[in-house]
Design a protein around this motif. Structure first.
Motif, mmCIF file in Angstrom:
data_model
loop_
_atom_site.group_PDB
_atom_site.id
_atom_site.type_symbol
_atom_site.label_atom_id
_atom_site.label_comp_id
_atom_site.label_asym_id
_atom_site.label_seq_id
_atom_site.Cartn_x
_atom_site.Cartn_y
_atom_site.Cartn_z
ATOM 1 N N HIS A 83 65.930 61.511 -42.700
ATOM 2 C CA HIS A 83 64.807 60.828 -42.062
ATOM 3 C C HIS A 83 65.316 59.870 -40.977
ATOM 4 O O HIS A 83 64.730 59.795 -39.892
ATOM 5 C CB HIS A 83 63.992 60.074 -43.112
ATOM 6 C CG HIS A 83 62.702 59.542 -42.614
ATOM 7 N ND1 HIS A 83 61.582 60.325 -42.476
ATOM 8 C CD2 HIS A 83 62.350 58.306 -42.195
ATOM 9 C CE1 HIS A 83 60.598 59.594 -42.004
ATOM 10 N NE2 HIS A 83 61.038 58.355 -41.825
ATOM 11 N N ALA A 84 66.389 59.146 -41.254
ATOM 12 C CA ALA A 84 66.944 58.212 -40.275
ATOM 13 C C ALA A 84 67.470 58.948 -39.051
ATOM 14 O O ALA A 84 67.238 58.524 -37.909
ATOM 15 C CB ALA A 84 68.053 57.385 -40.915
ATOM 16 N N VAL A 85 68.161 60.062 -39.259
ATOM 17 C CA VAL A 85 68.677 60.842 -38.132
ATOM 18 C C VAL A 85 67.523 61.433 -37.329
ATOM 19 O O VAL A 85 67.523 61.404 -36.096
ATOM 20 C CB VAL A 85 69.633 61.949 -38.626
ATOM 21 C CG1 VAL A 85 69.956 62.935 -37.529
ATOM 22 C CG2 VAL A 85 70.894 61.335 -39.184
ATOM 23 N N SER A 86 66.532 61.954 -38.006
ATOM 24 C CA SER A 86 65.364 62.524 -37.337
ATOM 25 C C SER A 86 64.637 61.459 -36.522
ATOM 26 O O SER A 86 64.200 61.714 -35.392
ATOM 27 C CB SER A 86 64.434 63.130 -38.389
ATOM 28 O OG SER A 86 63.229 63.528 -37.829
ATOM 29 N N PHE A 87 64.528 60.269 -37.072
ATOM 30 C CA PHE A 87 63.876 59.174 -36.360
ATOM 31 C C PHE A 87 64.683 58.777 -35.128
ATOM 32 O O PHE A 87 64.120 58.529 -34.061
ATOM 33 C CB PHE A 87 63.697 57.977 -37.301
ATOM 34 C CG PHE A 87 63.058 56.790 -36.648
ATOM 35 C CD1 PHE A 87 61.707 56.782 -36.369
ATOM 36 C CD2 PHE A 87 63.819 55.684 -36.311
ATOM 37 C CE1 PHE A 87 61.115 55.693 -35.760
ATOM 38 C CE2 PHE A 87 63.236 54.588 -35.705
ATOM 39 C CZ PHE A 87 61.876 54.588 -35.425
ATOM 40 N N ALA A 88 66.001 58.730 -35.260
ATOM 41 C CA ALA A 88 66.854 58.367 -34.123
ATOM 42 C C ALA A 88 66.766 59.407 -33.010
ATOM 43 O O ALA A 88 66.735 59.060 -31.826
ATOM 44 C CB ALA A 88 68.293 58.199 -34.576
ATOM 45 N N ILE A 89 66.710 60.672 -33.379
ATOM 46 C CA ILE A 89 66.587 61.729 -32.372
ATOM 47 C C ILE A 89 65.240 61.634 -31.660
ATOM 48 O O ILE A 89 65.161 61.747 -30.437
ATOM 49 C CB ILE A 89 66.779 63.116 -33.021
ATOM 50 C CG1 ILE A 89 68.227 63.305 -33.431
ATOM 51 C CG2 ILE A 89 66.352 64.233 -32.075
ATOM 52 C CD1 ILE A 89 68.478 64.542 -34.267
ATOM 53 N N ARG A 91 63.434 58.996 -31.318
ATOM 54 C CA ARG A 91 63.412 57.772 -30.518
ATOM 55 C C ARG A 91 64.185 57.959 -29.216
ATOM 56 O O ARG A 91 63.747 57.501 -28.160
ATOM 57 C CB ARG A 91 64.009 56.636 -31.324
ATOM 58 C CG ARG A 91 63.884 55.305 -30.672
ATOM 59 C CD ARG A 91 64.362 54.223 -31.604
ATOM 60 N NE ARG A 91 64.255 52.937 -30.970
ATOM 61 C CZ ARG A 91 64.678 51.820 -31.487
ATOM 62 N NH1 ARG A 91 65.232 51.834 -32.688
ATOM 63 N NH2 ARG A 91 64.568 50.689 -30.861
ATOM 64 N N SER A 92 65.334 58.617 -29.266
ATOM 65 C CA SER A 92 66.105 58.843 -28.044
ATOM 66 C C SER A 92 65.413 59.846 -27.127
ATOM 67 O O SER A 92 65.519 59.746 -25.912
ATOM 68 C CB SER A 92 67.518 59.307 -28.372
ATOM 69 O OG SER A 92 67.489 60.603 -28.912
ATOM 70 N N THR A 95 62.815 57.995 -25.072
ATOM 71 C CA THR A 95 63.321 57.129 -24.013
ATOM 72 C C THR A 95 64.032 57.891 -22.914
ATOM 73 O O THR A 95 64.484 57.287 -21.949
ATOM 74 C CB THR A 95 64.292 56.086 -24.598
ATOM 75 O OG1 THR A 95 65.378 56.765 -25.214
ATOM 76 C CG2 THR A 95 63.597 55.193 -25.595
ATOM 77 N N THR A 96 64.135 59.194 -23.019
ATOM 78 C CA THR A 96 64.780 59.998 -21.998
ATOM 79 C C THR A 96 63.901 60.016 -20.756
ATOM 80 O O THR A 96 62.700 60.240 -20.829
ATOM 81 C CB THR A 96 65.001 61.439 -22.487
ATOM 82 O OG1 THR A 96 65.760 61.388 -23.691
ATOM 83 C CG2 THR A 96 65.719 62.272 -21.450
#
Length: 172
Positions: A83-89, A91-92, A95-96
């Motif tokens: 979930h944390a990795v999915s959220f970070a992806i 989020r990035s 912002t692209t």
């Protein structure tokens, strides 16, 4: 044509939700199995009967329940990390920045004045000396070996272009 808006269903990650749910269910099943087996063992101990046919399955149930609890907790940790990795992806990706065609044209016009020269390769002059061979220890062979002189290769001129194309060279 208006831009397509995404609804909440497209933003859901069903496999991640199933992982969360399965981890919780496995942990709860392990807890129920362990507590029921432990209570069955406690009942056998208070009655002080030596009924091993009932005791051994209850001990196995306690062990299996504890293992299932561990698997459930491990599954929850994996789900949390996913979930944390999915959220970070996500989020990035939000912002692209998107570059339009006019931005690309502006960058190309600005950089057209800057010309990067390709590096030139010059080979240093190298003299080649042929290896000397030793002849058998006879008088005539020794005399002929003494008369031979080392062969030198022609020096490479630094002004000549190399025969092989150089990486980054724009000449074809």
């Amino acid at each position: 044509m208006s831009p397509k808006t995404s609804d909440a269903r497209t933003k859901s990650n069903y496999s991640l939700a199933i992982l969360w749910l399965a981890s919780v269910v496995v942990g709860l099943v392990g807890y129920v199995l362990m507590t029921s087996s432990n209570s069955g063992q406690a009942e056998l101990y208070t009655k002080q009967t030596g009924d091993y046919a009932k005791l051994f399955p209850l001990q196995s149930g306690s062990s299996l329940g504890a293992t299932l609890i561990g698997i459930g907790v491990l599954g929850l940790l994996i789900a949390l990390a996913t979930h944390a990795v999915s959220f970070a992806i996500a989020r990035s990706a939000a912002t692209t920045t998107v570059v339009s065609e006019t931005d690309v044209a502006d960058i190309a016009d600005t950089d057209a004045d800057t010309v990067i020269a390709a590096p030139t390769a010059t080979a240093p002059a190298v003299a080649f000396t042929a290896p000397q061979t030793t002849a058998p220890a006879t008088a005539s062979a020794t005399a002929s070996a003494a008369e031979t002189t080392p062969v030198e290769a022609p020096a490479v001129n630094a002004d000549e272009t190399p025969s092989a194309p150089v990486e980054g060279d724009t000449k074809a």
